[in-house]
Motif scaffolding. Structure first.
Motif, PDB file in Angstrom:
ATOM      1  N   MET A  66       0.815  -1.212   0.000  1.00  0.00           N
ATOM      2  CA  MET A  66       0.000   0.000   0.000  1.00  0.00           C
ATOM      3  C   MET A  66       0.851   1.265   0.000  1.00  0.00           C
ATOM      4  O   MET A  66       0.378   2.331  -0.412  1.00  0.00           O
ATOM      5  N   SER A  67       2.100   1.158   0.432  1.00  0.00           N
ATOM      6  CA  SER A  67       2.970   2.333   0.433  1.00  0.00           C
ATOM      7  C   SER A  67       3.219   2.856  -0.977  1.00  0.00           C
ATOM      8  O   SER A  67       3.452   4.060  -1.173  1.00  0.00           O
ATOM      9  N   LEU A  68       3.176   1.951  -1.969  1.00  0.00           N
ATOM     10  CA  LEU A  68       3.457   2.360  -3.342  1.00  0.00           C
ATOM     11  C   LEU A  68       2.382   3.285  -3.891  1.00  0.00           C
ATOM     12  O   LEU A  68       2.656   4.145  -4.736  1.00  0.00           O
ATOM     13  N   TYR A  69       1.138   3.092  -3.420  1.00  0.00           N
ATOM     14  CA  TYR A  69       0.030   3.837  -4.004  1.00  0.00           C
ATOM     15  C   TYR A  69       0.028   5.311  -3.613  1.00  0.00           C
ATOM     16  O   TYR A  69      -0.732   6.105  -4.175  1.00  0.00           O
ATOM     17  N   GLY A  70       0.889   5.679  -2.690  1.00  0.00           N
ATOM     18  CA  GLY A  70       1.059   7.089  -2.410  1.00  0.00           C
ATOM     19  C   GLY A  70       1.946   7.783  -3.430  1.00  0.00           C
ATOM     20  O   GLY A  70       2.084   9.004  -3.416  1.00  0.00           O
ATOM     21  N   HIS A  71       2.529   6.971  -4.342  1.00  0.00           N
ATOM     22  CA  HIS A  71       3.462   7.512  -5.324  1.00  0.00           C
ATOM     23  C   HIS A  71       3.017   7.247  -6.757  1.00  0.00           C
ATOM     24  O   HIS A  71       3.268   8.076  -7.644  1.00  0.00           O
ATOM     25  N   VAL A  72       2.411   6.104  -7.012  1.00  0.00           N
ATOM     26  CA  VAL A  72       1.867   5.797  -8.334  1.00  0.00           C
ATOM     27  C   VAL A  72       0.466   5.228  -8.155  1.00  0.00           C
ATOM     28  O   VAL A  72       0.172   4.552  -7.166  1.00  0.00           O
ATOM     29  N   ILE A  73      -0.405   5.509  -9.126  1.00  0.00           N
ATOM     30  CA  ILE A  73      -1.798   5.089  -9.007  1.00  0.00           C
ATOM     31  C   ILE A  73      -1.927   3.576  -9.143  1.00  0.00           C
ATOM     32  O   ILE A  73      -2.737   2.951  -8.456  1.00  0.00           O
ATOM     33  N   GLY A  74      -1.158   2.991 -10.018  1.00  0.00           N
ATOM     34  CA  GLY A  74      -1.243   1.553 -10.244  1.00  0.00           C
ATOM     35  C   GLY A  74      -0.296   1.136 -11.340  1.00  0.00           C
ATOM     36  O   GLY A  74       0.497   1.938 -11.852  1.00  0.00           O
ATOM     37  N   LYS A  75      -0.373  -0.118 -11.745  1.00  0.00           N
ATOM     38  CA  LYS A  75       0.567  -0.670 -12.716  1.00  0.00           C
ATOM     39  C   LYS A  75       0.514   0.032 -14.063  1.00  0.00           C
ATOM     40  O   LYS A  75       1.583   0.309 -14.643  1.00  0.00           O
ATOM     41  N   PRO A  76      -0.657   0.332 -14.650  1.00  0.00           N
ATOM     42  CA  PRO A  76      -0.646   1.004 -15.962  1.00  0.00           C
ATOM     43  C   PRO A  76       0.128   2.315 -15.951  1.00  0.00           C
ATOM     44  O   PRO A  76       0.925   2.580 -16.854  1.00  0.00           O
ATOM     45  N   GLN A  77      -0.100   3.129 -14.942  1.00  0.00           N
ATOM     46  CA  GLN A  77       0.640   4.380 -14.848  1.00  0.00           C
ATOM     47  C   GLN A  77       2.131   4.122 -14.636  1.00  0.00           C
ATOM     48  O   GLN A  77       2.986   4.791 -15.228  1.00  0.00           O
ATOM     49  N   LEU A  78       2.433   3.137 -13.820  1.00  0.00           N
ATOM     50  CA  LEU A  78       3.832   2.825 -13.531  1.00  0.00           C
ATOM     51  C   LEU A  78       4.567   2.395 -14.792  1.00  0.00           C
ATOM     52  O   LEU A  78       5.716   2.789 -15.023  1.00  0.00           O
TER      53      LEU A  78
END
Length: 256
Positions: A66-78
């Protein structure tokens, strides 16, 4: 410019991440968009897009998913961020195509560098063409790759079309090479041994059929390649013919 897209559903958010990344210091986790993106590229380079999940990236970084979602919305954006990151690295620390002795040498340099780029980041070949949102990396790459075509007699649209066709040749050949490498690795059989198995079976199956041109040309090509084909040789032939065509075009519309 990049011809890849993951069909991102939030272009405004993506543009903000590409062009206006947060400038504040990393929080308690030490994460930043750049750090998450770099870890994702490293994972995809090693194991492909199938292995790229938010959980795997989080594990690599030693944080909760869940820490990642503070930086990227999800895999497509990443993935879009990953594409832009590697695009921006392509010409880092190297001679630029616009500095080549001739525009033809610059075009060949673009082809060679993009071939190396796709073979190094094989996951790029897994992405379908679409409507990319260009970031600073992709835009910088586009700027660099247009340079050898500028001022030689092409219109701006012709410059874009030429570069697009060139990159299309590279992508097609790289996809083929990547597919061949995967088949060879999965089967454990080289091309020569594979053909020794398949050739007699195919000859029996084709008995009674008449394909004079296919037979003659196929035999000559097989003898030349000692395989079903050579993606890199095909690419270089195509690039040379593209260069010939552009030289003829600019010869008819004005001096170089």
């Amino acid at each position: 410019m990049s011809r890849k897209s993951t069909g991102i559903g939030d272009p405004a958010g993506l543009i903000a991440h590409l062009w206006m990344p947060p400038t504040s210091n990393a929080g308690r986790t030490g994460l930043t968009v750049a750090k998450v993106t770099a870890a994702a590229v490293e994972l995809a380079d090693a194991e492909g897009l199938e292995a790229l999940t938010m959980r795997r990236i989080a594990d690599t970084l030693g944080v909760g998913t869940m820490s990642l979602y503070g930086h990227v919305i999800g895999k497509p954006q990443l993935v879009e961020l990953m594409c832009d990151l590697v695009a921006g690295r392509l010409y880092s620390g190297s001679d630029l195509p616009g500095s080549a002795a001739t525009w033809q040498a610059g075009v060949r340099q673009i082809a060679d560098r993009n071939w190396e780029h796709l073979i190094s980041h094989r996951w790029l070949a897994e992405l379908a063409p679409g409507r990319p949102v260009p970031g600073p990396g992709a835009t910088g790459k586009y700027e660099i790759e247009l340079a050898p075509l500028d001022g030689i007699g092409l219109t701006d649209v012709q410059m874009d079309l030429t570069l697009g066709n060139l990159l299309g040749l590279v992508e097609s050949a790289a996809r083929w090479q990547i597919g061949l490498d995967r088949l060879r690795a999965a089967s454990g059989v080289g091309d020569a041994d594979w053909w020794e198995q398949v050739g007699p079976l195919l000859a029996t199956a084709m008995s009674g059929h008449h394909f004079p041109l296919a037979g003659r040309v196929g035999a000559a090509a097989g003898e030349h390649y000692q395989a079903s084909g050579n993606p890199l040789e095909q690419l270089r032939f195509g690039v040379d013919r593209l260069i010939d065509g552009i030289a003829e075009l600019i010869g008819t519309i004005g001096p170089r």
